[in-house]
Design an enzyme around this catalytic site. Structure first.
Site, PDB file in Angstrom:
ATOM      1  N   HIS A   1      34.167  46.613  35.192  1.00  0.00           N
ATOM      2  CA  HIS A   1      34.405  47.695  36.147  1.00  0.00           C
ATOM      3  C   HIS A   1      35.612  48.491  35.618  1.00  0.00           C
ATOM      4  O   HIS A   1      36.504  47.909  34.996  1.00  0.00           O
ATOM      5  CB  HIS A   1      34.753  47.000  37.468  1.00  0.00           C
ATOM      6  CG  HIS A   1      34.809  47.851  38.680  1.00  0.00           C
ATOM      7  ND1 HIS A   1      35.892  48.625  38.977  1.00  0.00           N
ATOM      8  CD2 HIS A   1      33.931  48.006  39.702  1.00  0.00           C
ATOM      9  CE1 HIS A   1      35.678  49.229  40.144  1.00  0.00           C
ATOM     10  NE2 HIS A   1      34.493  48.868  40.598  1.00  0.00           N
ATOM     11  N   ASP A  19      37.554  38.102  37.222  1.00  0.00           N
ATOM     12  CA  ASP A  19      37.377  39.032  38.337  1.00  0.00           C
ATOM     13  C   ASP A  19      36.213  38.529  39.192  1.00  0.00           C
ATOM     14  O   ASP A  19      35.060  38.601  38.780  1.00  0.00           O
ATOM     15  CB  ASP A  19      37.094  40.434  37.769  1.00  0.00           C
ATOM     16  CG  ASP A  19      36.689  41.425  38.851  1.00  0.00           C
ATOM     17  OD1 ASP A  19      36.681  41.060  40.048  1.00  0.00           O
ATOM     18  OD2 ASP A  19      36.377  42.570  38.487  1.00  0.00           O
ATOM     19  N   GLN A  68      32.783  40.476  42.614  1.00  0.00           N
ATOM     20  CA  GLN A  68      31.348  40.579  42.838  1.00  0.00           C
ATOM     21  C   GLN A  68      30.716  39.220  43.116  1.00  0.00           C
ATOM     22  O   GLN A  68      29.642  39.142  43.681  1.00  0.00           O
ATOM     23  CB  GLN A  68      30.725  41.212  41.582  1.00  0.00           C
ATOM     24  CG  GLN A  68      29.532  42.062  41.777  1.00  0.00           C
ATOM     25  CD  GLN A  68      29.592  43.027  42.943  1.00  0.00           C
ATOM     26  OE1 GLN A  68      28.831  42.881  43.880  1.00  0.00           O
ATOM     27  NE2 GLN A  68      30.478  43.997  42.909  1.00  0.00           N
ATOM     28  N   LYS A 113      34.225  42.633  50.054  1.00  0.00           N
ATOM     29  CA  LYS A 113      32.927  42.341  49.443  1.00  0.00           C
ATOM     30  C   LYS A 113      32.340  41.054  50.014  1.00  0.00           C
ATOM     31  O   LYS A 113      31.228  40.676  49.687  1.00  0.00           O
ATOM     32  CB  LYS A 113      33.083  42.214  47.925  1.00  0.00           C
ATOM     33  CG  LYS A 113      33.643  43.493  47.275  1.00  0.00           C
ATOM     34  CD  LYS A 113      32.729  44.076  46.239  1.00  0.00           C
ATOM     35  CE  LYS A 113      33.174  45.451  45.792  1.00  0.00           C
ATOM     36  NZ  LYS A 113      33.716  45.471  44.438  1.00  0.00           N
ATOM     37  N   CYS A 139      31.185  52.757  38.405  1.00  0.00           N
ATOM     38  CA  CYS A 139      32.491  52.459  37.781  1.00  0.00           C
ATOM     39  C   CYS A 139      32.331  51.655  36.497  1.00  0.00           C
ATOM     40  O   CYS A 139      33.214  50.860  36.142  1.00  0.00           O
ATOM     41  CB  CYS A 139      33.431  51.709  38.723  1.00  0.00           C
ATOM     42  SG  CYS A 139      33.766  52.526  40.270  1.00  0.00           S
TER      43      CYS A 139
HETATM   44  C1  PLP Z   1      34.541  46.114  43.670  1.00  0.00           C
HETATM   45  C2  PLP Z   1      34.947  45.601  42.354  1.00  0.00           C
HETATM   46  C3  PLP Z   1      36.250  45.787  41.874  1.00  0.00           C
HETATM   47  C4  PLP Z   1      37.286  46.596  42.607  1.00  0.00           C
HETATM   48  O1  PLP Z   1      37.589  46.047  43.848  1.00  0.00           O
HETATM   49  P1  PLP Z   1      38.527  46.848  44.874  1.00  0.00           P
HETATM   50  O2  PLP Z   1      38.286  46.152  46.172  1.00  0.00           O
HETATM   51  O3  PLP Z   1      38.044  48.262  44.882  1.00  0.00           O
HETATM   52  O4  PLP Z   1      39.912  46.727  44.379  1.00  0.00           O
HETATM   53  C5  PLP Z   1      36.565  45.213  40.674  1.00  0.00           C
HETATM   54  N1  PLP Z   1      35.684  44.505  39.966  1.00  0.00           N
HETATM   55  C6  PLP Z   1      34.412  44.317  40.381  1.00  0.00           C
HETATM   56  C7  PLP Z   1      33.464  43.502  39.547  1.00  0.00           C
HETATM   57  C8  PLP Z   1      33.994  44.860  41.585  1.00  0.00           C
HETATM   58  O5  PLP Z   1      32.750  44.671  41.997  1.00  0.00           O
END
Ligand code: PLP
Length: 404
Positions: free
Chosen positions: A121, A198, A201, A224, A362
């Site tokens: 992202h 990260d 997701q 999320k 993104c």
């Molecule tokens: C949504 C997302 C982000 C960013 O998260 P924020 O809540 O906007 O800070 C980063 N990495 C992944 C894989 C995402 O899906």
């Protein structure tokens, strides 16, 4: 017992109409909807015990502090984290990543290397580019393949004693690929590098056990996973969090302040300057309770059914191509139809009450890899139904007829 009818009743928004049609919400990878249990928690906070935390001796402040710290415990337990002070409550994934990227500024020297993946992202690419600019470190990229997976041989050949940090998402928000993070962690540690995962997701699909995984950092966003926006977490192993300098100065993150010198508070407060999102933190805990009351095994089973049904239904549409066909993937489908702009499909299905995302999500490097300008992305949550997928497939078919 997984009872979809009861679950759907927990989400008031799912009974509203959009453009005169029942809402079909398939943009869960952008943000999830919120159950009544989380909404009630937010209303309860502002109605009954709103106060600043860690500061007052008065009853409301104590009550808010207790609930906030109880939420931190819930986060700790949910993610399998060893100690509560390793849980930093942040404003979300982006904030968490920036805390780490900023912290590494003082640890890197020119020629050091950071490895990221091609599946990232933008919020996971830009902070590392900025870090490399500040320090003279070099950014290396793990290439992806046609299925939307990462090339593990290439990853292993990028790793060396120069590697200081590896950064990878657990699940790609665009393609749904589940990356082999346990293997990647082990390999990073073999060369003495730290690894940051990260989990933005994955948090709605998978309950990780971070002690067992042994990663150094893990970040996610509450919104999320059925929680509110503007709150998330940074997990870091205690030794790393001790080593990294604070990101922001302010109230709550200090021990002693004089004009000559300030000493910092211990963990987790060192990284929690200023008044936090008190309500958000508490509601994050409520969201975790809610998801666990359904159970991650039930969630995974239902989402697997949604994914296979939707894949079959969509592939039956002539000219439709799905991007991201890894065997290990979650309930996300990115697609295009021969020669039709993704945005046009998104606009038509929106008229029919269906929320999908269109564009680059993104993740411009993935679009560049496939040589496309964007995709339509339908991302399914445990509260979606097979009937909603029928509605989607019929709408996409209709859009195709109108546009071709
Ligand atoms: C949504 C997302 C982000 C960013 O998260 P924020 O809540 O906007 O800070 C980063 N990495 C992944 C894989 C995402 O899906």
């Amino acid at each position: 017992m997984f009872d979809l009818t009861t679950i759907r009743k927990d989400f008031p928004i799912l009974s509203r109409k959009v453009n005169g049609k029942p809402l079909v919400y398939l943009d869960n990878a952008a943000t999830s909807q919120k159950p009544q249990q989380v909404i009630d928690c937010i209303v309860d906070y502002y109605s009954n015990y709103n106060a600043n935390i860690h500061r007052g001796v008065h009853a409301l402040s104590q009550e808010a502090t207790d609930k906030y710290e109880a939420a931190r415990k819930k986060i700790q337990q949910h993610f399998g984290i060893a100690k509560a002070q390793e849980v930093i409550i942040t404003s979300g994934t982006t904030h968490s990543i920036n805390i780490v990227a900023n912290g590494f500024s003082s640890l890197l020297t020119p020629g050091d290397e950071i490895i990221v993946s091609q599946l990232e992202h933008h919020s996971n690419i830009v902070p590392w580019q900025m870090l490399c600019k500040r320090t003279g470190a070099v950014l290396k990229v793990i290439p992806m393949n046609q299925a939307g997976g990462l090339e593990m041989d290439a990853y292993q050949s990028l790793l060396s004693s120069k590697t200081k940090l590896v950064f990878v998402n657990h699940i790609s928000n665009t393609l749904g690929t589940i990356n082999p993070i346990a293997f990647m962690t082990e390999k990073a540690h073999e060369v003495g590098a730290a690894i940051l995962i990260d989990g933005a997701q994955s948090c709605s699909h998978i309950k990780p056990d971070l002690v067992a995984l042994d990663c150094d950092f893990y970040v996610t966003s509450a919104h999320k996973m059925c929680g509110p926006t503007g709150v998330g977490m940074l997990y870091g192993k205690e030794a790393w969090l001790e080593k990294l300098p604070p990101y922001q100065g302010g109230g709550e993150m200090i021990d002693q302040v004089t004009f000559e010198q300030t000493t910092y508070a211990g963990l987790p407060h060192k990284f929690e300057a200023g008044t936090p999102n008190v309500c958000g933190g508490i509601a994050f805990g409520a969201a975790i309770d809610y998801l666990n009351s359904i159970g991650f095994d039930s969630i995974a089973a239902h989402e697997a059914e949604l994914l296979s049904y939707a894949t079959e239904k969509l592939l039956a549409i002539e000219g439709l191509k799905i991007y991201g066909t890894s065997k290990e993937k979650t309930s996300v489908i990115s697609f295009n139809i021969n020669g039709i702009h993704a945005y046009d499909i998104g606009t038509i299905v929106d008229k029919l009450g269906i929320a999908v995302r269109t564009g680059q999500h993104c993740t411009q490097p993935i679009m560049d890899y496939f040589n496309i300008s964007g995709t339509v992305r339908a991302s399914f949550a445990f509260y979606n139904s097979l009937e909603e997928i029928d509605v989607l497939a019929a709408a996409v078919e209709r859009a195709k007829m109108m546009l071709s």
